[in-house]
Enzyme design. Structure first.
Site, mmCIF file in Angstrom:
data_model
loop_
_atom_site.group_PDB
_atom_site.id
_atom_site.type_symbol
_atom_site.label_atom_id
_atom_site.label_comp_id
_atom_site.label_asym_id
_atom_site.label_seq_id
_atom_site.Cartn_x
_atom_site.Cartn_y
_atom_site.Cartn_z
ATOM 1 N N SER A 56 0.849 -1.202 0.000
ATOM 2 C CA SER A 56 0.000 0.000 0.000
ATOM 3 C C SER A 56 0.881 1.247 0.000
ATOM 4 O O SER A 56 2.106 1.156 0.118
ATOM 5 C CB SER A 56 -0.910 0.007 1.245
ATOM 6 O OG SER A 56 -0.110 0.068 2.408
ATOM 7 N N ILE A 58 3.078 4.597 -0.459
ATOM 8 C CA ILE A 58 4.215 4.954 -1.307
ATOM 9 C C ILE A 58 4.895 3.700 -1.839
ATOM 10 O O ILE A 58 5.287 3.637 -3.000
ATOM 11 C CB ILE A 58 5.219 5.817 -0.495
ATOM 12 C CG1 ILE A 58 4.578 7.155 -0.119
ATOM 13 C CG2 ILE A 58 6.495 6.050 -1.282
ATOM 14 C CD1 ILE A 58 5.414 7.996 0.842
ATOM 15 N N TYR A 200 7.585 8.700 15.996
ATOM 16 C CA TYR A 200 7.810 8.543 14.551
ATOM 17 C C TYR A 200 9.033 9.355 14.116
ATOM 18 O O TYR A 200 9.888 8.861 13.390
ATOM 19 C CB TYR A 200 6.557 8.993 13.807
ATOM 20 C CG TYR A 200 6.647 8.878 12.311
ATOM 21 C CD1 TYR A 200 6.604 7.639 11.687
ATOM 22 C CD2 TYR A 200 6.780 10.018 11.513
ATOM 23 C CE1 TYR A 200 6.682 7.533 10.311
ATOM 24 C CE2 TYR A 200 6.856 9.926 10.133
ATOM 25 C CZ TYR A 200 6.800 8.674 9.540
ATOM 26 O OH TYR A 200 6.890 8.579 8.169
ATOM 27 N N LYS A 204 12.633 7.993 12.577
ATOM 28 C CA LYS A 204 13.251 8.399 11.311
ATOM 29 C C LYS A 204 14.643 9.001 11.555
ATOM 30 O O LYS A 204 15.573 8.728 10.795
ATOM 31 C CB LYS A 204 12.348 9.383 10.568
ATOM 32 C CG LYS A 204 10.991 8.797 10.156
ATOM 33 C CD LYS A 204 11.132 7.517 9.323
ATOM 34 C CE LYS A 204 9.807 7.015 8.780
ATOM 35 N NZ LYS A 204 9.926 5.720 8.089
#
Ligand SMILES: *[C@@H]1O[C@H](CO)[C@@H](O)[C@H](O)[C@H]1NC(C)=O
Ligand SMILES: *[C@@H]1O[C@H](CO)[C@@H](O)[C@H](O)[C@H]1NC(C)=O
Length: 333
Positions: A56, A58, A200, A204
């Site tokens: 799903s 990107i 999150y 990253k």
């Protein structure tokens, strides 16, 4: 004009160029340059690419871009039916691809014991692996102070430790072959941070730390790394996003706002160009966000000042096209 005034003027012009040009771009200068003058995505033809998180968002659209350009693909995610759907779409988009060129390999990346058998099955079938795309991951919306530590642990497991464990396995193979390319889906939130996604963002940032070190340790090896950093992209990622509580999903619909958000197709195309040209870090986002990133990286003092003026609410609006979470009040309004 004396020398200092000339230098000052040139600095101002240089700064203005950096602020004005991104208005017309949807990615950083280097990537925009390579889109026009660099290698086309078709230079990746016949490469064997393993994409984790291919069912799903990107990842799915990157699969289509690579399939259209003749790559051989291994599609991994948890849901087999979704992967089969993506595979069928690939075969429709590129009639030259045979069914055996695209392998559906169901894998929960958190299941570390499954990494090695999965990798071995790829080498057995395709004879090699050229590119590993670590794209699995989930976002988050929550106030900073409300995040339970169990959510931090769960998110680091999914978004950081699992892809790193897989990369270590693949790195040994890449080193042996003296060739290989790691592609990592990071985020603009991994460059400058973003509101209401503390874990999150930390995930990253952590990925950048891991792969920057890998880059330094492989300076004398034929290994490439591409950190793809998309900003606001229109996919259904908020439905499954983490919150601050364990076993809770955010469950909101992502707004389709073409002014601030990029389509997943365009994002995937830009990622493909970044991969074909082996660019180390690419920023993929529209104006405002792109300018804020440039400011915060190249002119941190000005960037900080402007970010403060803009405020949390507007930053959230830029990201989600609506203001759902407010600081110092109840979480969802
Ligand atoms: C480096 O890797 C690329 C593939 O990523 C390969 O085409 C090239 O031949 C390799 N170069 C050397 C010197 O091994
Ligand atoms: C999002 O909106 C644009 C413009 O209204 C439209 O062209 C596009 O198809 C929409 N995307 C989806 C996935 O609905």
């Amino acid at each position: 004009m004396d020398l200092i005034a000339i230098v000052g003027l040139m600095t101002i012009i240089y700064t203005l160029v950096y602020m004005i040009f991104p208005w017309f771009l949807d990615c950083d200068f280097n990537l925009a340059f390579h889109e026009r003058f660099g290698k086309p995505i078709s230079s990746l033809k016949d490469k064997v690419v393993w994409i984790i998180g291919a069912s799903s968002g990107i990842g799915e659209h990157l699969v289509y871009v690579l399939a259209e350009n003749g790559c051989k693909l291994i599609l991994s995610a948890r849901r087999e039916t979704e992967l089969e759907r993506v595979k069928n779409n690939c075969l429709q988009r590129n009639a030259n691809l045979k069914s055996c060129d695209i392998e559906v390999l169901v894998l929960d990346i958190r299941d570390l014991d499954k990494h090695e058998p999965a990798f071995n099955s790829i080498i057995a079938k395709f004879g090699k692996l050229d590119i590993l795309v670590n794209n699995a991951g989930q976002s988050q919306r929550s106030l900073w102070e409300n995040i339970e530590i169990s959510v931090d642990r769960e998110m680091f497991d999914l978004n950081v430790f699992s892809p790193i464990a897989l990369s270590r396995l693949v790195a040994k193979y890449f080193f042996k072959m003296n060739a290989g390319h790691f592609v990592v889906t990071s985020s603009i939130a991994g460059i400058v941070g973003a509101p209401f996604s503390a874990t999150y963002c930390a995930n990253k940032f952590a990925l950048h730390g891991y792969y920057k070190t890998l880059g330094i340790e492989t300076l004398d090896k034929n290994i490439s790394i591409t950190m793809a950093c998309p900003g606001p992209v229109y996919t259904d990622f908020l439905a499954k996003a983490f919150t601050g509580k364990s076993n809770e999903v955010y469950g909101e619909k992502t707004k389709n706002d073409t002014k601030n958000k990029m389509s997943a197709e365009r994002c995937a195309t830009l990622m493909g160009i970044g991969i074909a040209n082996k660019l180390l870090e690419v920023w993929i986002c529209k104006r405002f966000v792109l300018q804020l990133v440039y400011l915060n990286i190249y002119y941190p003092n000005v960037g900080q000042w402007i970010t403060k003026k803009i405020g949390t609410k507007f930053l959230q609006y830029l990201r989600d096209s609506e203001v759902k979470i407010k600081t110092n009040t109840k979480e969802k309004q």
